[in-house]
Write a protein that holds these residues in place. Sequence first.
Motif, PDB file in Angstrom:
ATOM      1  N   GLU B  62      46.866 -59.869 -82.225  1.00 49.41           N
ATOM      2  CA  GLU B  62      45.982 -58.765 -81.839  1.00 49.41           C
ATOM      3  C   GLU B  62      46.187 -57.603 -82.795  1.00 49.41           C
ATOM      4  O   GLU B  62      47.152 -57.599 -83.566  1.00 49.41           O
ATOM      5  N   VAL B  63      45.291 -56.630 -82.737  1.00 51.71           N
ATOM      6  CA  VAL B  63      45.473 -55.448 -83.593  1.00 51.71           C
ATOM      7  C   VAL B  63      45.675 -54.224 -82.710  1.00 51.71           C
ATOM      8  O   VAL B  63      45.287 -54.214 -81.536  1.00 51.71           O
ATOM      9  N   ILE B  74      36.991 -61.530 -86.458  1.00 56.68           N
ATOM     10  CA  ILE B  74      37.635 -62.746 -86.977  1.00 56.68           C
ATOM     11  C   ILE B  74      38.973 -62.455 -87.672  1.00 56.68           C
ATOM     12  O   ILE B  74      39.620 -63.356 -88.164  1.00 56.68           O
ATOM     13  N   ASP B  75      39.369 -61.202 -87.694  1.00 61.14           N
ATOM     14  CA  ASP B  75      40.644 -60.841 -88.332  1.00 61.14           C
ATOM     15  C   ASP B  75      41.847 -61.146 -87.446  1.00 61.14           C
ATOM     16  O   ASP B  75      42.972 -61.201 -87.931  1.00 61.14           O
ATOM     17  N   TYR B  76      41.627 -61.292 -86.154  1.00 61.21           N
ATOM     18  CA  TYR B  76      42.759 -61.491 -85.245  1.00 61.21           C
ATOM     19  C   TYR B  76      42.380 -62.446 -84.108  1.00 61.21           C
ATOM     20  O   TYR B  76      41.206 -62.603 -83.772  1.00 61.21           O
ATOM     21  N   TYR B  77      43.400 -63.060 -83.530  1.00 54.82           N
ATOM     22  CA  TYR B  77      43.206 -64.126 -82.549  1.00 54.82           C
ATOM     23  C   TYR B  77      42.410 -63.674 -81.325  1.00 54.82           C
ATOM     24  O   TYR B  77      41.465 -64.334 -80.909  1.00 54.82           O
ATOM     25  N   THR B  78      42.802 -62.537 -80.746  1.00 54.48           N
ATOM     26  CA  THR B  78      42.128 -62.113 -79.513  1.00 54.48           C
ATOM     27  C   THR B  78      40.673 -61.696 -79.775  1.00 54.48           C
ATOM     28  O   THR B  78      39.869 -61.675 -78.852  1.00 54.48           O
ATOM     29  N   GLY B  79      40.340 -61.399 -81.022  1.00 52.95           N
ATOM     30  CA  GLY B  79      38.959 -61.044 -81.366  1.00 52.95           C
ATOM     31  C   GLY B  79      38.052 -62.261 -81.323  1.00 52.95           C
ATOM     32  O   GLY B  79      36.974 -62.232 -80.718  1.00 52.95           O
ATOM     33  N   ALA B  80      38.471 -63.343 -81.944  1.00 52.90           N
ATOM     34  CA  ALA B  80      37.718 -64.604 -81.946  1.00 52.90           C
ATOM     35  C   ALA B  80      38.644 -65.724 -82.382  1.00 52.90           C
ATOM     36  O   ALA B  80      39.445 -65.543 -83.300  1.00 52.90           O
ATOM     37  N   LEU B  88      49.968 -68.642 -83.501  1.00 52.21           N
ATOM     38  CA  LEU B  88      51.317 -68.637 -84.085  1.00 52.21           C
ATOM     39  C   LEU B  88      51.239 -67.730 -85.327  1.00 52.21           C
ATOM     40  O   LEU B  88      51.213 -68.203 -86.466  1.00 52.21           O
ATOM     41  N   PRO B  89      51.163 -66.395 -85.096  1.00 55.75           N
ATOM     42  CA  PRO B  89      50.936 -65.468 -86.219  1.00 55.75           C
ATOM     43  C   PRO B  89      51.951 -65.635 -87.353  1.00 55.75           C
ATOM     44  O   PRO B  89      53.156 -65.720 -87.086  1.00 55.75           O
ATOM     45  N   GLY B 146      28.703 -71.173 -87.337  1.00 58.84           N
ATOM     46  CA  GLY B 146      28.153 -70.903 -86.004  1.00 58.84           C
ATOM     47  C   GLY B 146      28.732 -71.793 -84.917  1.00 58.84           C
ATOM     48  O   GLY B 146      28.107 -71.984 -83.873  1.00 58.84           O
ATOM     49  N   TYR B 147      29.912 -72.343 -85.132  1.00 60.52           N
ATOM     50  CA  TYR B 147      30.543 -73.186 -84.115  1.00 60.52           C
ATOM     51  C   TYR B 147      31.127 -72.313 -83.005  1.00 60.52           C
ATOM     52  O   TYR B 147      31.390 -71.127 -83.220  1.00 60.52           O
ATOM     53  N   PRO B 148      31.333 -72.916 -81.813  1.00 59.07           N
ATOM     54  CA  PRO B 148      31.784 -72.095 -80.672  1.00 59.07           C
ATOM     55  C   PRO B 148      33.126 -71.401 -80.895  1.00 59.07           C
ATOM     56  O   PRO B 148      34.008 -71.937 -81.557  1.00 59.07           O
ATOM     57  N   GLU B 149      33.220 -70.216 -80.313  1.00 58.62           N
ATOM     58  CA  GLU B 149      34.456 -69.429 -80.418  1.00 58.62           C
ATOM     59  C   GLU B 149      34.785 -68.851 -79.043  1.00 58.62           C
ATOM     60  O   GLU B 149      33.899 -68.643 -78.227  1.00 58.62           O
ATOM     61  N   ASP B 150      36.033 -68.607 -78.833  1.00 58.56           N
ATOM     62  CA  ASP B 150      36.494 -67.913 -77.635  1.00 58.56           C
ATOM     63  C   ASP B 150      37.049 -66.569 -78.063  1.00 58.56           C
ATOM     64  O   ASP B 150      37.394 -66.383 -79.223  1.00 58.56           O
ATOM     65  N   GLU B 151      37.177 -65.680 -77.122  1.00 59.11           N
ATOM     66  CA  GLU B 151      37.842 -64.412 -77.433  1.00 59.11           C
ATOM     67  C   GLU B 151      38.806 -64.070 -76.312  1.00 59.11           C
ATOM     68  O   GLU B 151      38.745 -64.644 -75.237  1.00 59.11           O
ATOM     69  N   GLY B 152      39.701 -63.173 -76.589  1.00 58.29           N
ATOM     70  CA  GLY B 152      40.656 -62.749 -75.568  1.00 58.29           C
ATOM     71  C   GLY B 152      42.016 -63.397 -75.724  1.00 58.29           C
ATOM     72  O   GLY B 152      42.274 -64.114 -76.688  1.00 58.29           O
TER      73      GLY B 152
END
Lengths: 47, 166
Positions: B62-63, B74-80, B88-89, B146-152
């Motif tokens: 996260e940032v 797309i820069d961080y996991y919780t974003g997308a 595993l940062p 354009g493939y599916p992504e999750d966030e959070g």
Amino acid sequence: MSMIERILWWIGILALVVAIIGVKIDISKLEQKAQEVSQAATEGGEE
Amino acid sequence: MNAKLERVLYIVVIGILSLVLLGLGKTEVELQKKIPITAEELYKKLGNPKVTLQIIDVRPYEVSEEEEDEAEEIDYYTGAHIPGSIPLPDCDESKAPEEALKQINPYLPTVIVSRDGDPEIFKKCAKKFTIVQNLKGGIVAWDDAGYPEDEGEYEPPAAGGGGGCL
């Protein structure tokens, strides 16, 4: 040694030979792919 | 031929063939590491229930609030992130959420996801997994396709290990 035991040993050997041939085929495909990837990377780097 | 001698001969032949197979298997795994997987190939694999795959996301988890406005999602996991991927940062266990660490299995076929498919972070991470591939173009390529992504936040699966299901 009975005939059945001998057949079982040969089945084991044949299974291993088939597996080796399968893996060899996979490796040659992968080598080709790896060559393409490194070629693309070199061309990309030159641009 | 003496039965005992014949048996020994078969064992030796099988032993040699097994060693050859083991050596070729190792070569195959090493070659696979050199070939990155494309976003399309990964998407297809994830859609196949017979394929077990673990996706490790090495971007920052996260940032901070100050950086959030400037950073892209797309820069961080919780974003997308790719659905089912495990954070595993920097491939550093100390930076990963505790519940994510429990899900990581070094022996599962693994795909490493960075921001743009960075080969350096992949090299560092590849040492930790037995069968591993880099996602070509990283999450940027996945996002562009354009493939599916999750966030959070990371949510471990309800049962079983691994990850990477669409």
